[in-house]
Design a protein around this motif. Structure first.
Motif, PDB file in Angstrom:
ATOM      1  N   THR A   1      -9.842  47.506 114.938  1.00 28.96           N
ATOM      2  CA  THR A   1      -9.689  48.386 113.782  1.00 28.96           C
ATOM      3  C   THR A   1      -8.776  49.542 114.140  1.00 28.96           C
ATOM      4  OG1 THR A   1     -11.677  49.656 114.341  1.00 28.96           O
ATOM      5  CG2 THR A   1     -11.932  47.767 112.853  1.00 28.96           C
ATOM      6  N   GLY A   2      -8.231  50.181 113.120  1.00 28.19           N
ATOM      7  CA  GLY A   2      -7.232  51.196 113.345  1.00 28.19           C
ATOM      8  C   GLY A   2      -5.867  50.544 113.488  1.00 28.19           C
ATOM      9  N   ARG A   3      -4.898  51.302 113.873  1.00 23.63           N
ATOM     10  CA  ARG A   3      -3.545  50.792 113.983  1.00 23.63           C
ATOM     11  C   ARG A   3      -3.342  50.054 115.299  1.00 23.63           C
ATOM     12  NH1 ARG A   3       2.123  54.261 113.593  1.00 23.63           N
ATOM     13  NH2 ARG A   3       3.527  52.459 113.723  1.00 23.63           N
ATOM     14  N   THR A   4      -2.860  48.844 115.186  1.00 24.41           N
ATOM     15  CA  THR A   4      -2.485  48.065 116.357  1.00 24.41           C
ATOM     16  C   THR A   4      -0.969  48.082 116.455  1.00 24.41           C
ATOM     17  OG1 THR A   4      -4.423  46.627 116.160  1.00 24.41           O
ATOM     18  CG2 THR A   4      -2.584  45.852 117.504  1.00 24.41           C
ATOM     19  N   LEU A   5      -0.467  48.764 117.445  1.00 23.81           N
ATOM     20  CA  LEU A   5       0.967  48.915 117.609  1.00 23.81           C
ATOM     21  C   LEU A   5       1.590  47.633 118.135  1.00 23.81           C
ATOM     22  CD1 LEU A   5       1.088  52.469 119.221  1.00 23.81           C
ATOM     23  CD2 LEU A   5       1.343  51.881 116.811  1.00 23.81           C
ATOM     24  N   SER A   6       2.826  47.416 117.770  1.00 27.49           N
ATOM     25  CA  SER A   6       3.547  46.237 118.228  1.00 27.49           C
ATOM     26  C   SER A   6       3.758  46.253 119.729  1.00 27.49           C
ATOM     27  CB  SER A   6       4.895  46.121 117.518  1.00 27.49           C
ATOM     28  OG  SER A   6       5.712  47.252 117.804  1.00 27.49           O
ATOM     29  N   THR A   7       3.648  47.414 120.338  1.00 26.75           N
ATOM     30  CA  THR A   7       3.844  47.557 121.773  1.00 26.75           C
ATOM     31  C   THR A   7       2.529  47.558 122.554  1.00 26.75           C
ATOM     32  OG1 THR A   7       3.950  49.964 121.496  1.00 26.75           O
ATOM     33  CG2 THR A   7       6.038  48.765 121.551  1.00 26.75           C
ATOM     34  N   TYR A   8       1.438  47.180 121.924  1.00 30.50           N
ATOM     35  CA  TYR A   8       0.143  47.121 122.596  1.00 30.50           C
ATOM     36  C   TYR A   8      -0.081  45.782 123.262  1.00 30.50           C
ATOM     37  CZ  TYR A   8      -2.256  51.484 121.503  1.00 30.50           C
ATOM     38  OH  TYR A   8      -2.673  52.792 121.469  1.00 30.50           O
ATOM     39  N   ARG A   9      -0.841  45.822 124.337  1.00 31.69           N
ATOM     40  CA  ARG A   9      -1.279  44.620 125.011  1.00 31.69           C
ATOM     41  C   ARG A   9      -2.802  44.570 124.977  1.00 31.69           C
ATOM     42  NH1 ARG A   9       1.583  41.023 127.622  1.00 31.69           N
ATOM     43  NH2 ARG A   9       0.466  39.499 128.916  1.00 31.69           N
ATOM     44  N   MET A  10      -3.350  43.389 124.713  1.00 35.47           N
ATOM     45  CA  MET A  10      -4.787  43.199 124.616  1.00 35.47           C
ATOM     46  C   MET A  10      -5.278  42.422 125.829  1.00 35.47           C
ATOM     47  SD  MET A  10      -5.000  44.677 121.699  1.00 35.47           S
ATOM     48  CE  MET A  10      -6.766  44.470 121.484  1.00 35.47           C
ATOM     49  N   GLY A  11      -6.460  42.782 126.302  1.00 33.11           N
ATOM     50  CA  GLY A  11      -6.993  42.115 127.478  1.00 33.11           C
ATOM     51  C   GLY A  11      -8.469  41.795 127.361  1.00 33.11           C
ATOM     52  N   TRP A  12      -8.909  40.811 128.133  1.00 28.42           N
ATOM     53  CA  TRP A  12     -10.315  40.496 128.316  1.00 28.42           C
ATOM     54  C   TRP A  12     -10.677  40.738 129.776  1.00 28.42           C
ATOM     55  CZ3 TRP A  12     -13.919  39.641 124.705  1.00 28.42           C
ATOM     56  CH2 TRP A  12     -13.515  39.215 123.431  1.00 28.42           C
ATOM     57  N   PHE A  13     -11.798  41.406 129.977  1.00 28.97           N
ATOM     58  CA  PHE A  13     -12.354  41.651 131.296  1.00 28.97           C
ATOM     59  C   PHE A  13     -13.812  41.221 131.290  1.00 28.97           C
ATOM     60  CE2 PHE A  13      -8.755  44.361 130.930  1.00 28.97           C
ATOM     61  CZ  PHE A  13      -8.261  44.581 132.196  1.00 28.97           C
ATOM     62  N   ARG A  14     -14.386  41.063 132.469  1.00 29.27           N
ATOM     63  CA  ARG A  14     -15.795  40.738 132.549  1.00 29.27           C
ATOM     64  C   ARG A  14     -16.420  41.434 133.749  1.00 29.27           C
ATOM     65  NH1 ARG A  14     -15.765  34.302 134.307  1.00 29.27           N
ATOM     66  NH2 ARG A  14     -15.085  34.599 136.493  1.00 29.27           N
ATOM     67  N   GLN A  15     -17.724  41.653 133.661  1.00 28.72           N
ATOM     68  CA  GLN A  15     -18.449  42.288 134.749  1.00 28.72           C
ATOM     69  C   GLN A  15     -19.820  41.645 134.891  1.00 28.72           C
ATOM     70  OE1 GLN A  15     -18.980  46.560 134.453  1.00 28.72           O
ATOM     71  NE2 GLN A  15     -19.046  46.723 136.684  1.00 28.72           N
ATOM     72  N   ALA A  16     -20.055  41.070 136.058  1.00 32.44           N
ATOM     73  CA  ALA A  16     -21.345  40.490 136.385  1.00 32.44           C
ATOM     74  C   ALA A  16     -22.194  41.535 137.093  1.00 32.44           C
ATOM     75  CB  ALA A  16     -21.168  39.261 137.263  1.00 32.44           C
ATOM     76  N   PRO A  17     -23.519  41.405 137.050  1.00 38.99           N
ATOM     77  CA  PRO A  17     -24.388  42.369 137.728  1.00 38.99           C
ATOM     78  C   PRO A  17     -24.042  42.500 139.204  1.00 38.99           C
ATOM     79  CG  PRO A  17     -25.679  40.973 136.287  1.00 38.99           C
ATOM     80  CD  PRO A  17     -24.299  40.386 136.323  1.00 38.99           C
ATOM     81  N   GLY A  18     -23.896  43.733 139.668  1.00 37.09           N
ATOM     82  CA  GLY A  18     -23.595  43.987 141.065  1.00 37.09           C
ATOM     83  C   GLY A  18     -22.153  43.774 141.464  1.00 37.09           C
ATOM     84  N   LYS A  19     -21.280  43.458 140.515  1.00 38.93           N
ATOM     85  CA  LYS A  19     -19.877  43.216 140.815  1.00 38.93           C
ATOM     86  C   LYS A  19     -18.978  44.171 140.044  1.00 38.93           C
ATOM     87  CE  LYS A  19     -20.379  38.287 141.887  1.00 38.93           C
ATOM     88  NZ  LYS A  19     -19.879  36.924 141.594  1.00 38.93           N
TER      89      LYS A  19
END
Length: 119
Positions: A25-43
């Motif tokens: 939501t909000g403005r997504t600029l053409s110069t933006y990059r989107m990412g996925w990250f993950r975090q497991a317990p203790g890591k």
């Protein structure tokens, strides 16, 4: 300003597939990059994949390339993470993130969605 909301997590069996969604939501600029990250317990938080909002260019963690796929629907302002052949090691909280392409840091983060893979 950018707000991100993840959805689609849940409990699955090893070998199953699951698709996560990130609503932007909000403005997504053409110069933006989107990412996925993950975090497991203790890591530490771990990079999964990223995609250029306009270009569609993708990057993947080497260990996940070929099994996970990142994509986006520009018209719906949504980013996806398709996860195939899930393994117990994939169990983690998955986060969607965004950054201007002119920065190295991801400034915007969602609250995360839990993915649990049972043996």
């Amino acid at each position: 300003q950018v707000q991100l909301v993840e959805s689609g997590g849940g409990l699955v069996q090893a070998g199953d597939s699951l698709t996560l969604s990130c609503a932007v939501t909000g403005r997504t600029l053409s110069t933006y990059r989107m990412g996925w990250f993950r975090q497991a317990p203790g890591k530490e938080r771990e990079f999964v994949a990223s995609i250029g909002w306009s270009s569609g260019s993708t990057l993947y963690a080497d260990s996940l390339k070929g099994r996970f796929t990142i994509s986006r629907d520009n018209a719906k302002n949504t980013v996806f993470l398709q996860m195939n052949n899930l393994k117990p090691e994939d169990t983690a909280v998955y986060y969607c993130a965004a950054r201007p392409i002119t920065q190295s840091r991801y400034d915007y983060w969602g609250q995360g969605t839990q993915v649990t893979v049972s043996s």
